[in-house]
Design a protein around this motif. Structure first.
Motif, PDB file in Angstrom:
ATOM      1  N   ARG A 149      71.596 101.662  31.729  1.00 47.64           N
ATOM      2  CA  ARG A 149      71.144 103.062  31.637  1.00 47.64           C
ATOM      3  C   ARG A 149      70.901 103.650  33.022  1.00 47.64           C
ATOM      4  O   ARG A 149      70.971 104.858  33.231  1.00 47.64           O
ATOM      5  CB  ARG A 149      69.861 103.113  30.807  1.00 47.64           C
ATOM      6  N   GLY A 150      70.577 102.804  33.994  1.00 44.63           N
ATOM      7  CA  GLY A 150      70.298 103.240  35.356  1.00 44.63           C
ATOM      8  C   GLY A 150      69.445 102.194  36.031  1.00 44.63           C
ATOM      9  O   GLY A 150      69.153 101.172  35.394  1.00 44.63           O
ATOM     10  N   PRO A 151      69.056 102.328  37.276  1.00 46.61           N
ATOM     11  CA  PRO A 151      69.462 103.409  38.170  1.00 46.61           C
ATOM     12  C   PRO A 151      70.900 103.215  38.681  1.00 46.61           C
ATOM     13  O   PRO A 151      71.435 102.123  38.619  1.00 46.61           O
ATOM     14  CB  PRO A 151      68.455 103.297  39.319  1.00 46.61           C
ATOM     15  N   GLY A 152      71.471 104.298  39.166  1.00 46.65           N
ATOM     16  CA  GLY A 152      72.835 104.238  39.675  1.00 46.65           C
ATOM     17  C   GLY A 152      73.388 105.647  39.844  1.00 46.65           C
ATOM     18  O   GLY A 152      72.641 106.624  39.818  1.00 46.65           O
ATOM     19  N   LEU A 153      74.691 105.724  39.988  1.00 48.32           N
ATOM     20  CA  LEU A 153      75.357 107.026  40.138  1.00 48.32           C
ATOM     21  C   LEU A 153      75.517 107.661  38.769  1.00 48.32           C
ATOM     22  O   LEU A 153      76.019 107.012  37.840  1.00 48.32           O
ATOM     23  CB  LEU A 153      76.740 106.833  40.771  1.00 48.32           C
ATOM     24  N   MET A 154      75.082 108.893  38.628  1.00 49.63           N
ATOM     25  CA  MET A 154      75.078 109.537  37.310  1.00 49.63           C
ATOM     26  C   MET A 154      76.449 109.520  36.640  1.00 49.63           C
ATOM     27  O   MET A 154      76.576 109.149  35.470  1.00 49.63           O
ATOM     28  CB  MET A 154      74.536 110.973  37.437  1.00 49.63           C
TER      29      MET A 154
ATOM     30  N   SER B 212      78.201  99.687  34.706  1.00 49.66           N
ATOM     31  CA  SER B 212      79.018 100.684  35.429  1.00 49.66           C
ATOM     32  C   SER B 212      78.144 101.542  36.340  1.00 49.66           C
ATOM     33  O   SER B 212      78.409 102.726  36.496  1.00 49.66           O
ATOM     34  CB  SER B 212      79.748 101.596  34.425  1.00 49.66           C
ATOM     35  N   SER B 213      77.108 100.941  36.960  1.00 46.35           N
ATOM     36  CA  SER B 213      76.164 101.792  37.699  1.00 46.35           C
ATOM     37  C   SER B 213      76.665 102.241  39.057  1.00 46.35           C
ATOM     38  O   SER B 213      76.244 103.263  39.579  1.00 46.35           O
ATOM     39  CB  SER B 213      74.827 101.069  37.866  1.00 46.35           C
ATOM     40  N   CYS B 214      77.556 101.448  39.654  1.00 49.69           N
ATOM     41  CA  CYS B 214      78.001 101.800  41.005  1.00 49.69           C
ATOM     42  C   CYS B 214      79.514 101.674  41.119  1.00 49.69           C
ATOM     43  O   CYS B 214      80.232 102.453  40.523  1.00 49.69           O
ATOM     44  CB  CYS B 214      77.248 100.922  42.014  1.00 49.69           C
ATOM     45  N   ASP B 215      80.015 100.678  41.842  1.00 50.20           N
ATOM     46  CA  ASP B 215      81.463 100.596  42.041  1.00 50.20           C
ATOM     47  C   ASP B 215      82.098  99.365  41.397  1.00 50.20           C
ATOM     48  O   ASP B 215      83.195  98.973  41.767  1.00 50.20           O
ATOM     49  CB  ASP B 215      81.809 100.661  43.534  1.00 50.20           C
ATOM     50  N   ASP B 216      81.405  98.732  40.450  1.00 47.64           N
ATOM     51  CA  ASP B 216      82.016  97.634  39.703  1.00 47.64           C
ATOM     52  C   ASP B 216      81.992  97.979  38.220  1.00 47.64           C
ATOM     53  O   ASP B 216      80.945  98.329  37.695  1.00 47.64           O
ATOM     54  CB  ASP B 216      81.235  96.326  39.898  1.00 47.64           C
ATOM     55  N   THR B 217      83.170  97.874  37.587  1.00 49.46           N
ATOM     56  CA  THR B 217      83.213  98.033  36.136  1.00 49.46           C
ATOM     57  C   THR B 217      83.218  96.629  35.573  1.00 49.46           C
ATOM     58  O   THR B 217      84.109  95.839  35.898  1.00 49.46           O
ATOM     59  CB  THR B 217      84.510  98.741  35.682  1.00 49.46           C
ATOM     60  N   SER B 218      82.232  96.303  34.748  1.00 50.18           N
ATOM     61  CA  SER B 218      82.151  94.922  34.289  1.00 50.18           C
ATOM     62  C   SER B 218      81.764  94.844  32.827  1.00 50.18           C
ATOM     63  O   SER B 218      81.036  95.699  32.308  1.00 50.18           O
ATOM     64  CB  SER B 218      81.152  94.157  35.162  1.00 50.18           C
ATOM     65  N   ALA B 219      82.270  93.818  32.149  1.00 48.22           N
ATOM     66  CA  ALA B 219      81.916  93.561  30.750  1.00 48.22           C
ATOM     67  C   ALA B 219      81.746  92.064  30.577  1.00 48.22           C
ATOM     68  O   ALA B 219      82.441  91.272  31.220  1.00 48.22           O
ATOM     69  CB  ALA B 219      83.010  94.085  29.818  1.00 48.22           C
TER      70      ALA B 219
END
Ligand code: KG4
Ligand code: ZN
Length: 344
Positions: free
Chosen positions: A84-89, A14-21
């Motif tokens: 954990r990151g990097p990405g949007l907090m 979930s670091s940016c604009d995709d929610t994925s599992a």
């Protein structure tokens, strides 16, 4: 098989604009679900607050769908790997908080994953034994995404060394910014790819940056492209629309050329011939083709993930989680997301 424990990992990205599992069992992919967020298109970039909200809405259905598609139940999960990151907090907080809560509820270990490490290990995603086409160690990885451009030597699944990186924009950023000045929506990279396929890469020449060693630079290219378009559009207001395919092919060629120059140099300096290309920009058809052609000329073995594993996905988080599980690298409940890493 009796006596042998299955290792079933749930991965969450979930670091940016995709929610994925995704679910990976004993190193093989069982499912990979992605909910892409369309809300950002009209804003010309990812809007952090909208991204966090969309993750919050999507995460439960996406995780449930991935577990179901894998033919598993929550009870069969042995560990939860998350970005954990990097990405949007705000985006990272949604995925990490969810992962922590679920790990507590299921009483299974947590594994924190560096998104960039995961992009590199995406070349180890396989569905079954016949699907294994893996690089040997050490291998060299050209990691090209929206936020990063790096040359990394992988010593094993868990140890790496960055030997070169961009001093300004990332390759994906260069694609997206050039697309933006041509009036295309975000993200422009995939659109440039499409139009470039019908254009002439020799139509225009844009100067490549001259940076010492193994580092990259793309901000000059973007600026010269902007000024070039400004001058041309001043004389002919339809210049961009009339020459879109050639402009896309030429700017794409300039970006690929810069990447291939440094990759060639890194391969020469290190003597490594197993070469991986990963990250969102590795979905680019021109880059894939050029790298394969260059590889066969140089006698390299080239490894590029399937397109669905090149851009952001949880399968790469789950496979990284699998190798960290094997290496005994777990994380505590106290660990917090990191928006920027200075290292891998
Ligand atoms: O790895 P990724 O999905 O997210 C980050 O971790 O940044 O990479 C996204 C980047 C964006 O800049 C996007 O425009 C670029 O990858 N990208 C492409 C293509 N597909 C995605 N760039 C060029 N051609 C493509 N086909
Ligand atoms: Zn990414």
């Amino acid at each position: 098989m009796s006596g042998q424990m299955n290792i079933t990992i749930l991965g969450i990205e979930s670091s940016c604009d995709d929610t994925s599992a995704a679910v990976i069992e004993n190193g093989y992919l069982l499912s990979n679900r992605i909910a892409n967020q369309q809300v950002h298109k009209e804003y010309g970039g990812v809007v952090p607050e909208l991204a966090s909200r969309a993750h919050q809405q999507n995460i439960v259905p996406v995780v449930d769908a991935a577990i179901k598609e894998a033919g598993k139940t929550r009870a069969s999960i042995n560990a939860i790997a998350y970005t954990r990151g990097p990405g949007l907090m705000g985006a990272l907080l949604v995925g990490s908080s969810f992962a922590k809560g679920l790990a507590l509820a299921l009483d299974v270990p947590l594994i924190d994953v560096n998104h960039l490490h995961a992009h590199i290990l995406s070349v180890f995603i396989a569905r079954n034994e016949n699907d294994r086409h893996f690089p040997g160690f050490p291998f060299l990885c050209l990691l090209v995404s929206g936020g990063h451009t790096q040359l990394v030597v992988m010593k094993n699944h868990l140890e790496m060394e960055i030997i070169g990186q961009t001093i300004d924009d990332a390759a994906g950023e260069a694609f997206d910014k050039c697309a933006k000045v041509m009036g295309m929506p975000y993200p422009g990279g995939p659109l440039i790819d499409q139009y470039a396929a019908q254009g002439n890469p020799r139509a225009y020449h844009f100067a490549r940056a001259r940076i010492k060693g193994l580092d990259f630079s793309f901000s000059g290219l973007k600026t010269s492209f902007l000024y070039f378009l400004r001058d041309k559009s001043h004389l002919d207001k339809n210049f961009i629309t009339e020459n879109r395919n050639d402009l896309c092919a030429s700017i794409q060629d300039a970006i690929i050329d810069s990447l291939m120059q440094k990759l060639t140099r890194a391969a020469r300096d290190t003597g490594i011939r197993d070469i991986a290309i990963a990250g969102g920009v590795s979905a680019n058809s021109g880059l894939r083709e050029t790298a394969r052609r260059l590889g066969s000329r140089k006698n390299w073995r080239i490894f590029i993930p399937e397109i669905q594993f090149a851009t952001d996905n949880a399968a790469m988080i789950a496979i990284t989680g699998y190798y960290k599980f094997l290496g005994g690298q777990f994380s505590s409940q106290q660990i917090t997301p990191v928006a920027r890493f200075n290292h891998l």
